[in-house]
Design an enzyme around this catalytic site. Structure first.
Site, mmCIF file in Angstrom:
data_model
loop_
_atom_site.group_PDB
_atom_site.id
_atom_site.type_symbol
_atom_site.label_atom_id
_atom_site.label_comp_id
_atom_site.label_asym_id
_atom_site.label_seq_id
_atom_site.Cartn_x
_atom_site.Cartn_y
_atom_site.Cartn_z
ATOM 1 N N CYS A 126 0.845 -1.125 -0.024
ATOM 2 C CA CYS A 126 -0.075 -0.046 -0.133
ATOM 3 C C CYS A 126 0.885 1.136 0.102
ATOM 4 O O CYS A 126 0.373 2.177 -0.349
ATOM 5 C CB CYS A 126 -0.792 -0.017 1.323
ATOM 6 N N HIS A 175 -3.481 7.078 3.237
ATOM 7 C CA HIS A 175 -3.991 5.929 2.575
ATOM 8 C C HIS A 175 -5.238 5.388 3.104
ATOM 9 O O HIS A 175 -5.667 5.544 4.260
ATOM 10 C CB HIS A 175 -2.856 4.957 3.021
ATOM 11 N N ASN A 209 -9.987 -0.212 -0.088
ATOM 12 C CA ASN A 209 -8.687 -0.182 0.017
ATOM 13 C C ASN A 209 -8.193 -0.463 -1.314
ATOM 14 O O ASN A 209 -8.103 -1.618 -1.681
ATOM 15 C CB ASN A 209 -8.151 -1.078 1.418
#
Ligand code: COA
Length: 329
Positions: free
Chosen positions: A116, A256, A286
């Site tokens: 990520c 994020h 996500n």
């Protein structure tokens, strides 16, 4: 030494066509509810790739937008850096496929594997390339097709993730616009907490691995949650210290987009009110390396980032990897 100003000159993003709502999980036999998912994560829906949609295709779409916004042609690109944990092929890098599709013949192209944190790390790699003096214009992409690597029978993970690509064009700036501070960290002692354990070169794919699902993403959710909160808080502090700024100087925080509770905890720790935090996890889920550049593109195009805005990015991902960056637009 004076920091060279590596600025973000253009942004873009793309997602697959299909929207998959929380209520759609019932149709594939997953025992969950919209309420459970939304209460714990803030996610309402995500985009899921269909046949014919690839990491390369959505990356190229995002890249075209970013290049148009920056006024840059493919021939001008010196490098393409692509952050992903779900490449189209295990070998070679997806970045070279993007290079070929764009016709960016001069560009060196490679992937960055930082889960990520992939776009954030890729952007810092791009800044480093620029500092050598040999690279002026760099395309940085964060892109994932996580729907292809999650276990659609595991409700602990399949409800959390989505597909997408975000792209940014970095250029050397002659004005005082660009990266003011940057921070990256990793802790490989925690690698087992979020991983695709099997199917790599240590345990090559077998029928048994496929049967048990060992090649899919697996996660210790609560441990990941705790570490994400701790690491993103640390990263937010470091970014501000590095830029010699205080929280009140930040016009927009783009964290994020993993989970609204992690985002809120990060903002609270950094002392940044939620009105100054960009949140779109509800729409995309996500999307790992794509999450920050997708949010950045939406923030730019909706007018939340203007000339001179101070924007802070904070990322966290498998590895663990985490980091932050402060940019003046
Ligand atoms: N629907 C319904 N129930 C579910 C579920 C789902 N989709 N997924 C898990 N559950 C169940 C579990 O089986 C467990 O049941 P049990 O206690 O009977 O074993 C229970 O819900 C766990 O609930 P809870 O402890 O309240 O979950 P949580 O508050 O820890 O939330 C996560 C779970 C995954 C949402 C949370 O841990 C999280 O967000 N972790 C970080 C994940 C992340 O962001 N990863 C990427 C980082 S880059």
């Amino acid at each position: 030494m004076k920091r060279p100003y590596a600025m973000i000159a253009g942004t873009g993003h793309a997602v697959p066509k299909r929207v998959f709502m929380n209520s759609d999980f019932a149709s594939i036999g997953i025992d969950t509810t919209d309420e459970w998912i939304f209460d714990r994560t803030g996610i309402r829906q995500r985009y899921i790739a269909g046949a014919g949609e690839t990491l390369t295709s959505i990356s190229v779409e995002a890249a075209h937008q970013a290049m148009e916004a920056a006024g840059v042609t493919a021939a001008e690109l010196d490098a393409i850096v692509l952050g992903t944990a779900s490449p189209d092929r295990l070998l070679p890098a997806t970045a070279v496929e993007v290079q070929a599709a764009l016709g960016a013949t001069r560009a060196v192209a490679f992937d960055v594997d930082a889960a990520c944190s992939g776009w954030l790390f890729g952007t810092q790699v791009a800044e480093g390339l620029m500092a050598t003096g040999n690279y002026e214009t760099i395309l940085v992409i964060g892109a994932e097709l996580l729907s292809r690597i999650i276990n659609w029978k595991d409700r602990n993970t399949c409800v959390l993730f989505g597909d997408g690509a975000g792209a940014t064009v970095m250029r050397k700036s002659t004005r005082q616009r660009g990266i003011l501070s940057a921070y990256m960290r990793s802790d490989g002692t925690l690698a087992d907490l979020l991983q695709r354990e099997k199917g790599g070169s240590r345990e090559p794919i077998t029928a048994e691995i496929i049967e048990e699902g060992g090649h899919y993403l697996s996660m210790a959710g609560r441990e990941v949650f705790k570490n994400a909160v701790r690491s993103m808080a640390d990263a937010a502090d470091r970014a501000l210290d590095g830029a010699k700024l205080s929280a009140s100087d930040v016009d927009l925080l783009i964290p994020h987009q993993a989970n609204i509770r992690i985002i809120e905890a990060t903002a609270k720790h950094a002392n940044i009110p939620m009105e100054k935090v960009f949140v779109n996890v509800g729409t995309y889920g996500n999307t790992s390396a794509a999450s920050i550049p997708i949010a950045l593109n939406e923030a730019v195009r909706s007018g939340r980032i203007k000339d001179g805005s101070i924007v802070m990015f904070v990322a966290f991902g498998a590895g663990f990897t985490w980091g932050s960056m402060v940019v003046r637009f």
